[in-house]
Design an enzyme around this catalytic site. Structure first.
Site, mmCIF file in Angstrom:
data_model
loop_
_atom_site.group_PDB
_atom_site.id
_atom_site.type_symbol
_atom_site.label_atom_id
_atom_site.label_comp_id
_atom_site.label_asym_id
_atom_site.label_seq_id
_atom_site.Cartn_x
_atom_site.Cartn_y
_atom_site.Cartn_z
ATOM 1 N N GLU A 1 0.869 -1.174 0.000
ATOM 2 C CA GLU A 1 0.000 0.000 0.000
ATOM 3 C C GLU A 1 0.913 1.233 0.000
ATOM 4 O O GLU A 1 1.786 1.338 0.858
ATOM 5 C CB GLU A 1 -0.896 0.001 1.230
ATOM 6 C CG GLU A 1 -1.843 -1.185 1.301
ATOM 7 C CD GLU A 1 -2.591 -1.226 2.622
ATOM 8 O OE1 GLU A 1 -3.501 -0.393 2.820
ATOM 9 O OE2 GLU A 1 -2.259 -2.078 3.458
ATOM 10 N N ARG B 1 5.302 -13.174 10.053
ATOM 11 C CA ARG B 1 5.957 -11.908 9.746
ATOM 12 C C ARG B 1 7.269 -11.792 10.519
ATOM 13 O O ARG B 1 7.487 -12.489 11.512
ATOM 14 C CB ARG B 1 5.039 -10.727 10.069
ATOM 15 C CG ARG B 1 4.715 -10.561 11.529
ATOM 16 C CD ARG B 1 3.760 -9.407 11.755
ATOM 17 N NE ARG B 1 4.351 -8.148 11.324
ATOM 18 C CZ ARG B 1 3.679 -7.006 11.206
ATOM 19 N NH1 ARG B 1 2.377 -6.991 11.439
ATOM 20 N NH2 ARG B 1 4.274 -5.909 10.851
ATOM 21 N N LYS C 1 4.018 0.533 10.166
ATOM 22 C CA LYS C 1 4.114 1.752 9.354
ATOM 23 C C LYS C 1 3.452 2.934 10.055
ATOM 24 O O LYS C 1 3.911 4.069 9.934
ATOM 25 C CB LYS C 1 3.482 1.521 7.973
ATOM 26 C CG LYS C 1 4.434 0.946 6.966
ATOM 27 C CD LYS C 1 3.991 1.156 5.528
ATOM 28 C CE LYS C 1 2.801 0.338 5.145
ATOM 29 N NZ LYS C 1 2.522 0.417 3.692
#
Length: 550
Positions: A32, A257, A267
């Site tokens: 994104e 992850r 983020k």
């Protein structure tokens, strides 16, 4: 370039090819564009591009730009740069926004099939109606609108006849599902916001969870690889692919992850550090962003080797950040030229050395790689050593310089401290020493031994430089307190130390991103942002040693 992708994802792909389920492989990296990529994204890049390379497949770089409020072309450009820097080339470049027309048609299809409805509840009400992990949700009072009414309202939403938040489009699935993601998720919202790619064409935008599976299906992605937090969304992913009647049927696979000690991998939190000026930008060398690591001096080879070593597992875990530093050290030790830099200078006058004379001494550029050759370094009556390499009243077993003690200067001579010069406040500002001409490095002198070896820089030709040493920006939470509450409290006030010292004169011609090993200090990178014709700035990449063991 060879990539090792030995992991359970590789095994799945291998089985799919052998069974005939797929005759080709297409993966995708779908960031994104709402921030800069970090080291966790590097793991995903290396995985997606790596398995495609290994199985002669293709990888699409696709920007999931479905939320114009948080997206910017700056992020798009930085992500492209990061992927290329890591050593990869995408086969196709796509934007989710290129599929907005198709997504709108699929939303209309769901309405026509009675599988989507326009809801007037606001965000708080939708959250309240959704229920909890232990209590089922309850139907919205607008859930049973007719197909015709929903089609009309959805078209009005598209035409801009409603303000932000007045209405949403929801999938009609199951408000009592044990999986909250299936309790009539919102799939379109109103946002009167200009989009970086589509301009003002749209005032409604699809939600990520609705758009993502459609994008994968349109592109013919065979293996949609994502991190473990999306596992609970896989039933919704499959529901959308099936009920939107997509021709291609991608499948989602989840992996654990990457989490690193003393490192923020959110983020949102990284953006907060930037916005609130805790750092000087997304590429601050203390940041775990790929651009920050690049500016600090990490190499793509080291990051790839690190990600391949930790592998890909079905579960998440925490990796010691020293492990990444280990791979940086291993990569640079055969690449980086050796040199000397004094970070906290203390002037030394060698009183018995001829005034006005400068001699050139030979030193190896990298003792581990003899073919890199040698360099010439000047030596004269005046040199700088580190302040920390002198003590007026040393403890036992202190082998560096103190009054009456003799040490070796790297690549040069033995010197002995004869006199200490202080200022009015009693601070040591200069040392007067003598040298022994017979002890020249490389001369074969064996008359006596010394235990300390100091680095130094000749004073009259020294090049001034700024050195930036780093500690972790965020310290791990040791007391078990909820992370969100203590995030900013864990910002390390000592995460950067700025020093002004000197380097050898042959460093005058260094270029941004040149890397060196400074004797006894560690590996440093020429900062590409702050270095100018007037000032060289070195970022500490990693120290010379670590207690970490593979």
């Amino acid at each position: 370039m060879e990539h090792n992708s030995s992991n359970f994802i590789k095994n799945i792909i291998n089985d799919d090819l052998e069974s005939g389920k797929h005759d080709h492989i297409i993966t995708r990296f779908p960031p994104e564009p709402n921030g800069y990529l970090h080291i966790g994204h590097a793991k995903s890049i290396i995985l997606n591009f790596g398995v495609a390379d290994e199985f002669n497949g293709k990888t699409n770089l696709r920007f999931d730009d479905t939320n114009p409020l948080k997206e910017d072309i700056e992020y798009v450009n930085s992500i492209k740069e990061d992927v290329k820097w890591l050593g990869y080339e995408w086969d196709n470049l796509f934007f989710a926004s290129n599929y907005f027309d198709e997504m709108y048609k699929k939303a209309v299809l769901l309405i026509t099939k009675g599988l989507a409805y326009v809801d007037d509840l606001n965000a708080d009400q939708i959250r309240e109606y959704r229920g909890t992990l232990t209590e089922p949700g309850k139907d919205s009072p607008y859930r049973n609108r007719t197909v015709e009414e929903n089609l009309e309202l959805f078209e009005k939403m598209r035409n801009g006849e409603f303000e932000n938040g007045m209405k949403v489009l929801r999938a009609k699935i199951d408000m009592s599902s044990p999986n909250i993601n299936l309790r009539d998720p919102v799939i379109y919202r109103i946002s009167h916001t200009e989009h970086h790619n589509t301009g003002d064409k749209w005032c409604i935008y699809p939600m990520y969870a609705f758009a993502h599976p459609i994008e994968d299906a349109i592109e013919g992605v065979t293996h949609s690889i994502c991190t473990l937090e999306f596992e609970d969304q896989r039933p919704l992913y499959d529901w959308i692919v099936d009920n939107c009647e997509m021709e291609s049927k991608p499948h989602q696979y989840e992996f654990g992850r990457l989490n690193l000690t003393n490192t923020v991998m959110s983020k949102r939190k990284l953006k907060q550090l930037v916005d609130e000026n805790f750092v000087d930008g997304w590429d601050d060398p203390r940041m775990p962003t790929i651009s920050g690591l690049r500016r600090r001096g990490y190499t793509p080879e080291a990051i790839r080797a690190f990600c391949q070593e930790i592998g890909v597992a079905k579960t998440s875990g925490v990796v010691d950040s020293q492990m990444l530093d280990h791979f940086v050290r291993e990569d640079l030790k055969l690449k980086a030229p050796r040199t000397m830099g004094v970070l906290k200078p203390l002037k030394v006058i060698i009183t018995n050395y001829p005034e006005g004379e400068v001699e050139m001494l030979e030193a190896e550029i990298n003792p581990e790689v003899p073919e890199m050759g040698t360099r010439q370094i000047p030596f004269s009556r005046e040199i700088y050593i580190e302040q920390d390499d002198f003590m007026e009243n040393p403890p036992k077993k202190y082998f560096r310089l103190f009054p009456g003690n003799e040490v070796r200067l790297k690549h040069a001579y033995f010197i002995k401290c004869e006199e200490v010069i202080k200022d009015e406040d009693g601070n040591v500002i200069e040392l007067h020493c003598t040298y022994d001409v017979d002890t020249k490095s490389g001369s074969g002198f064996t008359g006596r031994k010394v235990k300390g070896t100091l680095h130094w820089v000749e004073a009259t030709q020294a090049v001034s430089a700024e050195f930036r040493n780093f500690q972790p920006l965020i310290m791990d939470n040791e007391d078990g307190e909820e992370e969100d509450k203590s995030f900013l409290e864990r910002v390390n006030p000592a995460s950067i130390e700025i020093l002004h010292g000197f380097v050898e004169p042959n460093m005058k011609g260094v270029k941004p991103q040149d890397k060196f090993q400074f004797f006894r200090h560690g590996y440093y990178n020429v900062d590409p942002k702050l270095t100018s014709s007037e000032q060289i700035v070195f970022n500490q990449i990693v120290g010379l040693k670590s207690s970490f063991k593979l």
